[in-house]
Design a protein around this motif. Structure first.
Motif, short mmCIF file in Angstrom:
data_model
loop_
_atom_site.label_atom_id
_atom_site.label_comp_id
_atom_site.label_asym_id
_atom_site.label_seq_id
_atom_site.Cartn_x
_atom_site.Cartn_y
_atom_site.Cartn_z
N GLY A 74 0.82 -1.20 0.00
CA GLY A 74 0.00 0.00 0.00
C GLY A 74 0.86 1.25 0.00
N VAL A 75 0.29 2.35 -0.49
CA VAL A 75 1.04 3.60 -0.58
C VAL A 75 0.10 4.76 -0.29
N VAL A 76 0.65 5.80 0.34
CA VAL A 76 -0.07 7.04 0.61
C VAL A 76 0.77 8.19 0.08
N ILE A 77 0.13 9.14 -0.58
CA ILE A 77 0.82 10.34 -1.04
C ILE A 77 0.02 11.56 -0.60
N SER A 78 0.71 12.56 -0.08
CA SER A 78 0.08 13.82 0.31
C SER A 78 1.13 14.91 0.24
N ASP A 79 0.75 16.14 0.61
CA ASP A 79 1.71 17.23 0.60
C ASP A 79 2.33 17.44 1.98
N SER A 80 2.33 16.41 2.82
CA SER A 80 3.00 16.46 4.12
C SER A 80 3.67 15.12 4.38
N HIS A 360 -4.22 17.62 -1.01
CA HIS A 360 -4.87 16.40 -1.47
C HIS A 360 -4.13 15.17 -0.99
N ILE A 361 -4.85 14.05 -1.05
CA ILE A 361 -4.36 12.77 -0.55
C ILE A 361 -4.69 11.69 -1.57
N GLY A 362 -3.76 10.80 -1.82
CA GLY A 362 -4.01 9.63 -2.64
C GLY A 362 -3.61 8.38 -1.88
N VAL A 363 -4.48 7.37 -1.88
CA VAL A 363 -4.19 6.11 -1.18
C VAL A 363 -4.52 4.95 -2.12
N LEU A 364 -3.61 3.99 -2.17
CA LEU A 364 -3.82 2.76 -2.92
C LEU A 364 -3.47 1.62 -1.98
N ASP A 365 -4.44 0.78 -1.61
CA ASP A 365 -4.18 -0.26 -0.63
C ASP A 365 -3.87 -1.60 -1.29
N GLN A 523 -0.82 4.19 -9.33
CA GLN A 523 -0.94 3.05 -10.23
C GLN A 523 -0.56 1.77 -9.51
N SER A 524 -1.31 0.71 -9.79
CA SER A 524 -0.96 -0.63 -9.33
C SER A 524 -0.47 -1.42 -10.54
N HIS A 525 0.76 -1.99 -10.43
CA HIS A 525 1.35 -2.64 -11.59
C HIS A 525 2.33 -3.71 -11.15
N ALA A 526 2.23 -4.87 -11.74
CA ALA A 526 3.20 -5.96 -11.55
C ALA A 526 3.43 -6.28 -10.08
N GLY A 527 2.35 -6.34 -9.30
CA GLY A 527 2.47 -6.70 -7.91
C GLY A 527 2.97 -5.60 -7.00
N HIS A 528 3.09 -4.39 -7.50
CA HIS A 528 3.53 -3.26 -6.71
C HIS A 528 2.54 -2.11 -6.86
N VAL A 529 2.62 -1.15 -5.92
CA VAL A 529 1.81 0.06 -6.00
C VAL A 529 2.74 1.25 -6.01
N GLY A 530 2.38 2.26 -6.80
CA GLY A 530 3.24 3.43 -6.92
C GLY A 530 2.44 4.71 -6.86
N VAL A 536 7.39 18.45 -6.97
CA VAL A 536 8.05 17.45 -6.13
C VAL A 536 8.28 17.99 -4.72
N ALA A 537 8.36 19.31 -4.58
CA ALA A 537 8.56 19.89 -3.25
C ALA A 537 7.34 19.70 -2.36
N ASN A 538 6.20 19.33 -2.94
CA ASN A 538 4.97 19.12 -2.17
C ASN A 538 4.39 17.73 -2.41
N ALA A 539 5.22 16.75 -2.73
CA ALA A 539 4.74 15.40 -2.99
C ALA A 539 5.53 14.42 -2.13
N TYR A 540 4.87 13.83 -1.15
CA TYR A 540 5.53 12.93 -0.21
C TYR A 540 4.81 11.58 -0.20
N THR A 541 5.54 10.53 -0.54
CA THR A 541 4.96 9.20 -0.54
C THR A 541 5.51 8.39 0.62
N ASP A 542 4.68 7.48 1.11
CA ASP A 542 5.12 6.53 2.12
C ASP A 542 4.27 5.28 1.95
N GLY A 543 4.88 4.14 2.15
CA GLY A 543 4.16 2.88 1.97
C GLY A 543 4.94 1.73 2.56
N TYR A 544 4.47 0.53 2.25
CA TYR A 544 5.14 -0.65 2.81
C TYR A 544 4.96 -1.83 1.87
#
Length: 544
Positions: A74-80, A360-365, A523-530, A536-544
């Motif tokens: 899963g992955v989360v992206i936001s501006d913080s 804004h927030i984007g989440v892909l589980d 995007q979810s692709h090939a068994g991974h999420v991105g 880019v100064a306001n785009a922060y991703t975190d996942g596992y």
């Protein structure tokens, strides 16, 4: 020979590398070998190379590394960076995309009070991969506010969203935000810039109680901020499923007596509206939008015109050579906006006063479910009124923030249809579908930027990262008489901005576009999420 290799390996005749090479020579490249490709993670906007992960929890599998912003589950992206981490923790604790999105949104209301919070509004889209359903949602209001502040509608809306799609307990989603408000958080770059640009107004307002070190000094980057009253409010709401009446009464304590009754009635009538997403279906793609019919119409018309005009791909390397392309695109967008607004009995000139600041927030589980949420107080710091009893900053959405006003937010899901080159079928094979989630927030250019991201992916064959990082043309808000454009893009990991000079057909470097649009793609692709975002100064991703 095989027996000899086994004996040698058992007694250490071969090094680990020799053993692997011998196995590869005998059997050919394995899936494990393919997973050894070296990459980097993107945590909180910073690249950290060399981080290794077990393959889907299998300790016997060779460890491998990912590409930038790619994760297993899963992955989360936001501006913080802080709030993306809060959302990731919810996913790791068994929450779904809705749980993580709400927790991230609540966090943004604490650490980015200039763009988000209890006092604001929100909209978004939810894609459930299992059921194949697409739902759009947004805040609803009983009527426009006649006061110098907007009606708070965030908590009412996210409660409705959680009731229908959430998995974890309601109170669990408040843990991160409540802790940050109580124990304090550090001023990041986004908040620091907002504080600096609004310094004079903040010093003269109740916001100084939160953001001033001394009466005439604004807190700087890295300073600690606490909001004890907001922490108490969030804690109370987390423990009360029927919080509307208490919320309205508590907020009204800081209003003049003559305004309280009307305010309470308005807050209690606010809800979150959830409907089937709006659908634009063409032969090659389907777009599911959530903002408004107006945004959907603008995106569809822009895509159609761009394809009819066969606009060529553009790049960051030589923007001046692409100036004429951007001028054509700007003229096309100007015409489409005017035509679309005319159907709503509105004029483009009336929207030039909108300089909406948003998050804004984007989440892909792990199940492939997607949530995109856009939130805003309208102007930076909204009404500039901090309610001392609750620590809440109200928005300045004075008019009803639906339809044209929702142009500040453009969350959507794009489904692309690709021809399979296999031999099945008389027409050359079946069609494969690729699903991407796109979110744009921040101003008049939101649907315009969303259309360009789609064009980058659909017509120009760019990757998701390239689609959002490639140059995007924005409206320069101001006067319709001086209607112009500004191009943002990412070059060598750095945000770049250039003003479009129509008469000279050239680009001129500037510090930033006046339209503060934020964009993301999942995007979810090939068994991974991105997840990828721009700037880019306001785009922060975190996942596992």
């Amino acid at each position: 020979m095989a027996l000899g290799f086994v004996i040698c390996e058992r007694y250490g005749c071969l090094s680990e590398g020799d053993s692997l090479r011998s196995h590869t020579a005998a059997t050919g490249p394995s899936e494990t070998d393919k997973s050894q490709e070296e990459h980097t993670h993107h945590h909180g906007g910073h690249q950290e190379s060399g981080e290794e992960h077990d393959h889907h929890g299998n300790p016997d599998h060779h460890q491998h590394q990912h590409s930038n912003s790619l994760y297993h589950h899963g992955v989360v992206i936001s501006d913080s960076v802080t709030c993306s981490g809060v959302g990731k923790e919810i996913l790791e604790d068994g929450g779904n995309s809705v749980d993580a999105g709400i927790a991230t949104l609540l966090c943004l209301g604490v650490v980015h009070p200039h763009t988000a919070g209890v006092g604001g509004v929100f909209s978004g889209i939810h894609y459930n991969r299992t059921s194949g359903t697409y739902k759009g949602f947004h805040s609803t209001f009983p009527k426009a506010s006649s006061a110098a502040y907007g009606i708070p509608a965030t908590l009412q809306g996210v409660k409705q969203l959680h009731s229908q799609f959430g998995h974890l307990k309601w109170e669990k989603l408040f843990t991160g935000a409540t802790r940050l408000a109580k124990e304090g958080f550090l001023v990041d770059g986004s908040l620091a810039r907002a504080l600096k640009s609004n310094q004079a107004r903040i010093i003269q307002s109740s916001l100084c109680d939160l953001f001033c070190d001394r009466k005439d000094t604004i807190k700087a980057l890295g300073s600690r901020v606490t909001n004890q009253k907001l922490s108490e409010l969030l804690h109370d709401v987390s423990l009360n499923d029927h919080f509307l009446e208490n919320l309205a009464t508590k907020l009204a304590e800081d209003l003049p007596q003559t305004e309280r009754q009307d305010f309470v009635e308005n807050v209690q009538q606010c809800r979150g509206e959830i409907n089937d997403a709006l659908v634009v279906e063409k032969q090659e793609y389907t777009i599911f939008t959530a903002a408004s019919p107006l945004s959907s119409r603008i995106i569809s018309d822009l895509l159609q015109r761009a394809r009819e005009q066969n606009l060529p791909p553009w790049s960051n390397t030589d923007l001046n050579s692409s100036a004429s392309t951007y001028i054509n695109l700007l003229s096309t967008a100007r015409l489409i906006y005017n035509n679309s607004l005319a159907l709503e009995s509105q004029r483009l000139e009336g929207l030039f006063t909108l300089k909406t600041a948003g998050s804004h927030i984007g989440v892909l589980d792990s199940a492939g479910n997607v949530l995109i949420i856009s939130t805003s107080l309208n102007s930076s710091f909204g009404s500039m009124q901090l309610f001392p009893s609750t620590g809440v900053i109200l928005s300045d959405f004075f008019s009803h923030p639906t339809d044209s006003a929702l142009l500040w937010s453009c969350p959507l899901v794009l489904k692309l249809k690709h021809d399979d080159d296999g031999d099945d079928g008389e027409d050359g094979g079946d069609e494969e579908e690729e699903v991407l989630a796109i979110g744009v927030v921040g101003g008049l250019s939101a649907p315009f930027a969303a259309a360009q991201i789609i064009l980058n992916k659909m017509n120009n064959g760019k990757s998701p990262l390239e689609s959002v990082a490639s140059p995007l043309l924005h409206f320069e808000t101001g006067s319709p008489d001086s209607f112009s454009g500004c191009v943002s893009g990412v070059s060598n990991g750095t945000d770049v901005y250039r003003q479009l000079l129509e008469r000279e057909e050239q680009m001129q470097s500037v510090e930033q576009c006046s339209d503060t649009t934020l964009a993301l793609i999942l995007q979810s692709h090939a068994g991974h999420v991105g997840a990828y975002g721009a700037p880019v100064a306001n785009a922060y991703t975190d996942g596992y």
